[in-house]
Design a protein around this motif. Sequence first.
Motif, PDB file in Angstrom:
ATOM      1  N   LEU A   1       1.054  -1.559  -0.017  1.00 56.70           N
ATOM      2  CA  LEU A   1       0.050  -0.454   0.105  1.00 56.70           C
ATOM      3  C   LEU A   1       1.027   1.093  -0.042  1.00 56.70           C
ATOM      4  CD1 LEU A   1      -2.861   1.316   0.058  1.00 56.70           C
ATOM      5  CD2 LEU A   1      -2.372   1.234   2.792  1.00 56.70           C
ATOM      6  N   ILE A   2       0.457   2.119  -1.006  1.00 56.52           N
ATOM      7  CA  ILE A   2       0.777   3.253  -0.455  1.00 56.52           C
ATOM      8  C   ILE A   2      -0.335   4.188  -0.453  1.00 56.52           C
ATOM      9  CG2 ILE A   2       2.395   5.313  -1.673  1.00 56.52           C
ATOM     10  CD1 ILE A   2       2.534   3.150  -4.399  1.00 56.52           C
ATOM     11  N   PRO A   3       0.388   4.775   0.959  1.00 52.96           N
ATOM     12  CA  PRO A   3      -0.871   4.812   1.897  1.00 52.96           C
ATOM     13  C   PRO A   3      -0.887   7.347   1.431  1.00 52.96           C
ATOM     14  CG  PRO A   3       0.545   4.149   3.151  1.00 52.96           C
ATOM     15  CD  PRO A   3       1.108   4.485   2.328  1.00 52.96           C
ATOM     16  N   GLY A   4      -2.494   7.179   1.443  1.00 48.98           N
ATOM     17  CA  GLY A   4      -2.492   9.008   0.584  1.00 48.98           C
ATOM     18  C   GLY A   4      -2.370   9.051  -0.893  1.00 48.98           C
ATOM     19  N   ALA A   5      -2.500   7.721  -1.485  1.00 46.73           N
ATOM     20  CA  ALA A   5      -1.674   8.186  -2.765  1.00 46.73           C
ATOM     21  C   ALA A   5      -2.616   7.965  -4.089  1.00 46.73           C
ATOM     22  CB  ALA A   5       0.152   7.406  -3.614  1.00 46.73           C
ATOM     23  N   LYS A   6      -2.585   8.240  -4.979  1.00 37.68           N
ATOM     24  CA  LYS A   6      -3.480   8.506  -5.807  1.00 37.68           C
ATOM     25  C   LYS A   6      -3.265   7.792  -7.568  1.00 37.68           C
ATOM     26  CE  LYS A   6      -7.287   9.056  -3.637  1.00 37.68           C
ATOM     27  NZ  LYS A   6      -8.279   7.958  -3.277  1.00 37.68           N
ATOM     28  N   LEU A   7      -3.576   7.062  -8.571  1.00 38.27           N
ATOM     29  CA  LEU A   7      -3.157   6.229  -9.271  1.00 38.27           C
ATOM     30  C   LEU A   7      -2.953   7.746 -10.471  1.00 38.27           C
ATOM     31  CD1 LEU A   7      -3.985   3.032  -9.784  1.00 38.27           C
ATOM     32  CD2 LEU A   7      -1.714   4.109 -10.083  1.00 38.27           C
ATOM     33  N   ALA A   8      -1.825   7.900 -11.513  1.00 42.93           N
ATOM     34  CA  ALA A   8      -1.744   9.117 -12.525  1.00 42.93           C
ATOM     35  C   ALA A   8      -3.316   8.617 -13.240  1.00 42.93           C
ATOM     36  CB  ALA A   8      -0.067   8.777 -13.352  1.00 42.93           C
ATOM     37  N   THR A   9      -3.744   9.414 -13.959  1.00 48.70           N
ATOM     38  CA  THR A   9      -4.946   9.623 -14.910  1.00 48.70           C
ATOM     39  C   THR A   9      -5.029   9.240 -16.257  1.00 48.70           C
ATOM     40  OG1 THR A   9      -5.370  12.448 -13.854  1.00 48.70           O
ATOM     41  CG2 THR A   9      -6.801  11.002 -12.528  1.00 48.70           C
ATOM     42  N   GLU A  10      -3.313   9.594 -16.204  1.00 52.99           N
ATOM     43  CA  GLU A  10      -2.713   9.561 -17.403  1.00 52.99           C
ATOM     44  C   GLU A  10      -1.955   9.108 -17.689  1.00 52.99           C
ATOM     45  OE1 GLU A  10      -2.640  14.059 -19.461  1.00 52.99           O
ATOM     46  OE2 GLU A  10      -4.326  14.403 -18.743  1.00 52.99           O
ATOM     47  N   GLY A  11      -1.224   8.684 -19.591  1.00 54.77           N
ATOM     48  CA  GLY A  11      -0.534   7.648 -19.175  1.00 54.77           C
ATOM     49  C   GLY A  11      -0.308   6.347 -18.770  1.00 54.77           C
ATOM     50  N   TRP A  12       0.668   5.642 -18.795  1.00 51.07           N
ATOM     51  CA  TRP A  12       0.593   4.781 -17.648  1.00 51.07           C
ATOM     52  C   TRP A  12       0.672   4.623 -16.263  1.00 51.07           C
ATOM     53  CZ3 TRP A  12       4.419   3.220 -14.241  1.00 51.07           C
ATOM     54  CH2 TRP A  12       6.299   4.420 -14.540  1.00 51.07           C
ATOM     55  N   GLN A  13       0.303   3.220 -15.814  1.00 53.65           N
ATOM     56  CA  GLN A  13      -0.136   3.462 -14.308  1.00 53.65           C
ATOM     57  C   GLN A  13       0.793   2.830 -13.761  1.00 53.65           C
ATOM     58  OE1 GLN A  13      -4.257   3.055 -14.413  1.00 53.65           O
ATOM     59  NE2 GLN A  13      -4.713   4.793 -13.289  1.00 53.65           N
ATOM     60  N   TYR A  14       1.207   1.213 -13.908  1.00 55.48           N
ATOM     61  CA  TYR A  14       2.060   0.903 -13.215  1.00 55.48           C
ATOM     62  C   TYR A  14       2.983  -0.738 -14.382  1.00 55.48           C
ATOM     63  CZ  TYR A  14      -1.437  -2.954 -13.927  1.00 55.48           C
ATOM     64  OH  TYR A  14      -2.249  -4.341 -13.957  1.00 55.48           O
ATOM     65  N   LYS A  15       4.259  -1.044 -13.965  1.00 53.86           N
ATOM     66  CA  LYS A  15       4.447  -1.820 -15.022  1.00 53.86           C
ATOM     67  C   LYS A  15       4.910  -3.349 -14.010  1.00 53.86           C
ATOM     68  CE  LYS A  15       6.506   1.501 -17.920  1.00 53.86           C
ATOM     69  NZ  LYS A  15       7.985   2.270 -18.674  1.00 53.86           N
ATOM     70  N   SER A  16       4.688  -4.161 -14.754  1.00 52.55           N
ATOM     71  CA  SER A  16       5.551  -5.097 -14.004  1.00 52.55           C
ATOM     72  C   SER A  16       7.036  -5.644 -13.341  1.00 52.55           C
ATOM     73  CB  SER A  16       4.060  -6.935 -14.154  1.00 52.55           C
ATOM     74  OG  SER A  16       2.883  -6.987 -14.589  1.00 52.55           O
ATOM     75  N   PRO A  17       6.367  -6.559 -11.983  1.00 52.28           N
ATOM     76  CA  PRO A  17       8.547  -6.692 -12.261  1.00 52.28           C
ATOM     77  C   PRO A  17       9.021  -7.673 -13.403  1.00 52.28           C
ATOM     78  CG  PRO A  17       6.780  -8.152 -10.343  1.00 52.28           C
ATOM     79  CD  PRO A  17       6.751  -7.071 -11.015  1.00 52.28           C
ATOM     80  N   LYS A  18       9.941  -7.320 -13.897  1.00 51.53           N
ATOM     81  CA  LYS A  18      11.018  -8.402 -14.589  1.00 51.53           C
ATOM     82  C   LYS A  18      11.242  -9.187 -14.627  1.00 51.53           C
ATOM     83  CE  LYS A  18       8.794  -6.260 -18.579  1.00 51.53           C
ATOM     84  NZ  LYS A  18       7.368  -6.767 -18.989  1.00 51.53           N
ATOM     85  N   SER A  19      12.292  -9.721 -15.613  1.00 48.28           N
ATOM     86  CA  SER A  19      13.241 -11.207 -14.783  1.00 48.28           C
ATOM     87  C   SER A  19      14.595 -10.174 -14.855  1.00 48.28           C
ATOM     88  CB  SER A  19      12.911 -12.149 -16.273  1.00 48.28           C
ATOM     89  OG  SER A  19      13.927 -11.434 -17.033  1.00 48.28           O
ATOM     90  N   PRO A  20      15.919 -11.102 -14.420  1.00 45.58           N
ATOM     91  CA  PRO A  20      16.337  -9.887 -14.087  1.00 45.58           C
ATOM     92  C   PRO A  20      17.463  -8.865 -15.846  1.00 45.58           C
ATOM     93  CG  PRO A  20      16.941 -11.761 -12.433  1.00 45.58           C
ATOM     94  CD  PRO A  20      15.681 -11.920 -13.216  1.00 45.58           C
TER      95      PRO A  20
END
Length: 103
Positions: free
Chosen positions: A23-42
């Motif tokens: 949890l990122i307390p008090g935060a909100k996701l971006a409303t434009e553009g990308w919002q998140y990227k999944s973890p990748k292999s090394p």
Amino acid sequence: GSGTVNTEASDYSITHSSTGTYLIPGAKLATEGWQYKSPKSPTGGDDLAIVEVSDTDAGVQILVYERTMQISGSSVSIVKGDLMDVPSYSWVDVRLYELPVTY
């Protein structure tokens, strides 16, 4: 099981309440553009997990699931497995909402 923020998000912290739950307390996701990227292999290849990111009343919630193969006849699909922690050699990128700047 830990997190870090860049200078633009220095007012926020990341909590890890249980396996695969952040949890990122008090935060909100971006409303434009990308919002998140999944973890990748090394090596930067495939995603290591299936990630769900959502705005909640408490802040931005991040759920991280194992990738599981499901076979049905001749087709194979990747589905959510059990919750898992982000491996120490990877991370989830989350883009937070920024207030518009007026000059």
